[in-house]
Scaffold this motif. Structure first.
Motif, PDB file in Angstrom:
ATOM      1  N   LEU A 262       0.838  -1.199   0.000  1.00 57.38           N
ATOM      2  CA  LEU A 262       0.000   0.000   0.000  1.00 57.38           C
ATOM      3  C   LEU A 262       0.873   1.248   0.000  1.00 57.38           C
ATOM      4  CD1 LEU A 262      -2.531  -1.201   2.688  1.00 57.38           C
ATOM      5  CD2 LEU A 262      -3.016  -0.919   0.255  1.00 57.38           C
ATOM      6  N   SER A 263       0.598   2.148  -0.923  1.00 56.24           N
ATOM      7  CA  SER A 263       1.409   3.362  -1.002  1.00 56.24           C
ATOM      8  C   SER A 263       0.960   4.375   0.045  1.00 56.24           C
ATOM      9  CB  SER A 263       1.311   3.970  -2.400  1.00 56.24           C
ATOM     10  OG  SER A 263       0.016   4.474  -2.628  1.00 56.24           O
ATOM     11  N   GLY A 264       1.862   5.250   0.424  1.00 57.44           N
ATOM     12  CA  GLY A 264       1.571   6.279   1.418  1.00 57.44           C
ATOM     13  C   GLY A 264       0.455   7.211   0.999  1.00 57.44           C
ATOM     14  N   GLU A 265       0.314   7.442  -0.311  1.00 57.25           N
ATOM     15  CA  GLU A 265      -0.720   8.361  -0.776  1.00 57.25           C
ATOM     16  C   GLU A 265      -2.133   7.840  -0.509  1.00 57.25           C
ATOM     17  OE1 GLU A 265      -0.274   9.022  -4.969  1.00 57.25           O
ATOM     18  OE2 GLU A 265      -0.618   6.925  -5.450  1.00 57.25           O
TER      19      GLU A 265
ATOM     20  N   VAL B 117      -8.548   4.739   6.983  1.00 53.68           N
ATOM     21  CA  VAL B 117      -7.690   5.723   6.328  1.00 53.68           C
ATOM     22  C   VAL B 117      -7.761   7.069   7.031  1.00 53.68           C
ATOM     23  CG1 VAL B 117      -7.876   4.573   4.092  1.00 53.68           C
ATOM     24  CG2 VAL B 117      -9.490   6.385   4.689  1.00 53.68           C
ATOM     25  N   ASP B 118      -6.736   7.860   6.809  1.00 53.75           N
ATOM     26  CA  ASP B 118      -6.651   9.203   7.371  1.00 53.75           C
ATOM     27  C   ASP B 118      -7.359  10.176   6.422  1.00 53.75           C
ATOM     28  OD1 ASP B 118      -5.963  11.506   8.743  1.00 53.75           O
ATOM     29  OD2 ASP B 118      -3.945  11.580   7.889  1.00 53.75           O
ATOM     30  N   MET B 119      -8.679  10.213   6.563  1.00 53.80           N
ATOM     31  CA  MET B 119      -9.497  11.070   5.714  1.00 53.80           C
ATOM     32  C   MET B 119     -10.747  11.427   6.508  1.00 53.80           C
ATOM     33  SD  MET B 119     -10.313  12.464   2.655  1.00 53.80           S
ATOM     34  CE  MET B 119      -9.079  11.798   1.568  1.00 53.80           C
ATOM     35  N   GLU B 120     -11.140  12.665   6.437  1.00 56.12           N
ATOM     36  CA  GLU B 120     -12.366  13.040   7.137  1.00 56.12           C
ATOM     37  C   GLU B 120     -13.544  12.269   6.538  1.00 56.12           C
ATOM     38  OE1 GLU B 120     -13.923  17.106   6.057  1.00 56.12           O
ATOM     39  OE2 GLU B 120     -11.918  17.251   5.185  1.00 56.12           O
TER      40      GLU B 120
ATOM     41  N   ALA C 211     -13.107  13.968  -2.141  1.00 52.62           N
ATOM     42  CA  ALA C 211     -13.490  12.550  -2.059  1.00 52.62           C
ATOM     43  C   ALA C 211     -13.248  11.841  -3.384  1.00 52.62           C
ATOM     44  CB  ALA C 211     -14.954  12.425  -1.650  1.00 52.62           C
ATOM     45  N   MET C 212     -13.615  12.472  -4.492  1.00 54.81           N
ATOM     46  CA  MET C 212     -13.458  11.823  -5.788  1.00 54.81           C
ATOM     47  C   MET C 212     -11.982  11.730  -6.197  1.00 54.81           C
ATOM     48  SD  MET C 212     -16.416  10.838  -6.087  1.00 54.81           S
ATOM     49  CE  MET C 212     -16.211   9.949  -7.612  1.00 54.81           C
ATOM     50  N   ALA C 213     -11.180  12.710  -5.814  1.00 54.55           N
ATOM     51  CA  ALA C 213      -9.742  12.634  -6.084  1.00 54.55           C
ATOM     52  C   ALA C 213      -9.131  11.466  -5.299  1.00 54.55           C
ATOM     53  CB  ALA C 213      -9.058  13.945  -5.722  1.00 54.55           C
ATOM     54  N   TYR C 214      -9.584  11.292  -4.074  1.00 58.26           N
ATOM     55  CA  TYR C 214      -9.099  10.191  -3.247  1.00 58.26           C
ATOM     56  C   TYR C 214      -9.546   8.847  -3.827  1.00 58.26           C
ATOM     57  CZ  TYR C 214      -8.038   7.423   0.883  1.00 58.26           C
ATOM     58  OH  TYR C 214      -7.537   6.472   1.725  1.00 58.26           O
TER      59      TYR C 214
ATOM     60  N   TRP D 222      -7.369   5.274  -5.258  1.00 57.61           N
ATOM     61  CA  TRP D 222      -7.659   3.849  -5.058  1.00 57.61           C
ATOM     62  C   TRP D 222      -7.910   3.149  -6.383  1.00 57.61           C
ATOM     63  CZ3 TRP D 222      -6.909   0.675  -1.086  1.00 57.61           C
ATOM     64  CH2 TRP D 222      -6.664   1.230   0.154  1.00 57.61           C
ATOM     65  N   ASP D 223      -8.638   3.813  -7.295  1.00 59.94           N
ATOM     66  CA  ASP D 223      -8.865   3.234  -8.628  1.00 59.94           C
ATOM     67  C   ASP D 223      -7.532   2.932  -9.305  1.00 59.94           C
ATOM     68  OD1 ASP D 223     -11.650   3.470  -8.405  1.00 59.94           O
ATOM     69  OD2 ASP D 223     -11.727   5.356  -9.534  1.00 59.94           O
ATOM     70  N   THR D 224      -6.629   3.896  -9.286  1.00 62.30           N
ATOM     71  CA  THR D 224      -5.327   3.741  -9.927  1.00 62.30           C
ATOM     72  C   THR D 224      -4.521   2.625  -9.277  1.00 62.30           C
ATOM     73  OG1 THR D 224      -5.308   6.071 -10.551  1.00 62.30           O
ATOM     74  CG2 THR D 224      -3.174   4.944 -10.498  1.00 62.30           C
ATOM     75  N   PHE D 225      -4.529   2.590  -7.937  1.00 54.13           N
ATOM     76  CA  PHE D 225      -3.802   1.543  -7.220  1.00 54.13           C
ATOM     77  C   PHE D 225      -4.326   0.163  -7.601  1.00 54.13           C
ATOM     78  CE2 PHE D 225      -3.608  -1.279  -3.457  1.00 54.13           C
ATOM     79  CZ  PHE D 225      -2.239  -1.429  -3.370  1.00 54.13           C
ATOM     80  N   LEU D 226      -5.641  -0.012  -7.582  1.00 52.32           N
ATOM     81  CA  LEU D 226      -6.212  -1.331  -7.885  1.00 52.32           C
ATOM     82  C   LEU D 226      -6.086  -1.683  -9.361  1.00 52.32           C
ATOM     83  CD1 LEU D 226      -9.310  -1.522  -5.536  1.00 52.32           C
ATOM     84  CD2 LEU D 226      -7.082  -2.627  -5.292  1.00 52.32           C
ATOM     85  N   ASP D 227      -6.164  -0.704 -10.247  1.00 55.88           N
ATOM     86  CA  ASP D 227      -5.961  -0.984 -11.671  1.00 55.88           C
ATOM     87  C   ASP D 227      -4.540  -1.502 -11.902  1.00 55.88           C
ATOM     88  OD1 ASP D 227      -8.542  -0.237 -12.294  1.00 55.88           O
ATOM     89  OD2 ASP D 227      -7.983   1.749 -13.063  1.00 55.88           O
ATOM     90  N   GLY D 228      -3.560  -0.888 -11.251  1.00 55.64           N
ATOM     91  CA  GLY D 228      -2.179  -1.363 -11.358  1.00 55.64           C
ATOM     92  C   GLY D 228      -2.022  -2.757 -10.801  1.00 55.64           C
ATOM     93  N   PHE D 229      -2.682  -3.010  -9.686  1.00 51.71           N
ATOM     94  CA  PHE D 229      -2.625  -4.339  -9.082  1.00 51.71           C
ATOM     95  C   PHE D 229      -3.238  -5.370 -10.019  1.00 51.71           C
ATOM     96  CE2 PHE D 229      -4.424  -7.766  -6.602  1.00 51.71           C
ATOM     97  CZ  PHE D 229      -3.307  -8.197  -5.912  1.00 51.71           C
ATOM     98  N   LYS D 230      -4.401  -5.053 -10.594  1.00 54.14           N
ATOM     99  CA  LYS D 230      -5.072  -5.983 -11.509  1.00 54.14           C
ATOM    100  C   LYS D 230      -4.199  -6.280 -12.724  1.00 54.14           C
ATOM    101  CE  LYS D 230      -9.572  -4.158 -10.456  1.00 54.14           C
ATOM    102  NZ  LYS D 230     -10.767  -3.515 -11.000  1.00 54.14           N
TER     103      LYS D 230
END
Length: 134
Positions: free
Chosen positions: A19-22, A87-90, A98-101, A105-113
């Motif tokens: 899991l990346s820090g971002e 996660v550290d998010m209000e 929210a949508m940027a966040y 996650w979309d990008t992280f999971l797409d890379g994982f897939k």
């Protein structure tokens, strides 16, 4: 989902351990990390080999029954599972935030897939953070 496939086990482990820090994960509940520790503590292989995976998973769950809530087992075979992250998010950020966040996650999971190509791995993510923003 074929969890008896060692590559599936490796890839799911890498999801939790990579899991990346971002992504701003403060706490994670990743049963696959506990399963790895369980196997290694018993001087067993991780990933478990296909012939022993079901028995190893059953022994693991017998020793940690609270983790059963993260897995769907049917007729002695694992059919699905999930991980959970705090996660550290209000709770109710502005929709744009929210949508940027969510996009992170979309990008992280797409890379994982894409790295898990050829494996029977189906992933999705949900959060009240972006559900309210959509």
């Amino acid at each position: 989902l074929d969890m008896s496939n060692p590559w599936t086990q490796r890839h799911l482990y890498s999801l939790c351990s990579g899991l990346s820090g971002e992504l701003r994960v403060e706490t994670k509940w990743c049963w696959i990390e506990d399963f790895r520790t369980f196997q290694l503590d018993r001087f067993e292989l991780f990933p478990a080999i296909p012939a022993t995976f079901d028995a190893s998973l059953a022994a693991f769950l017998a020793s940690k029954p609270h983790l059963e809530q993260y897995l769907w087992i049917h007729e002695g075979k694992m059919k699905a599972g999930f991980f959970s992250f705090r996660v550290d998010m209000e709770r109710h950020p502005p929709a744009k935030v929210a949508m940027a966040y969510k996009n992170l996650w979309d990008t992280f999971l797409d890379g994982f897939k894409s790295n898990a190509a050829g494996l029977e791995v189906s992933l999705f993510h949900v959060s009240g953070i972006w559900t309210g923003a959509e």
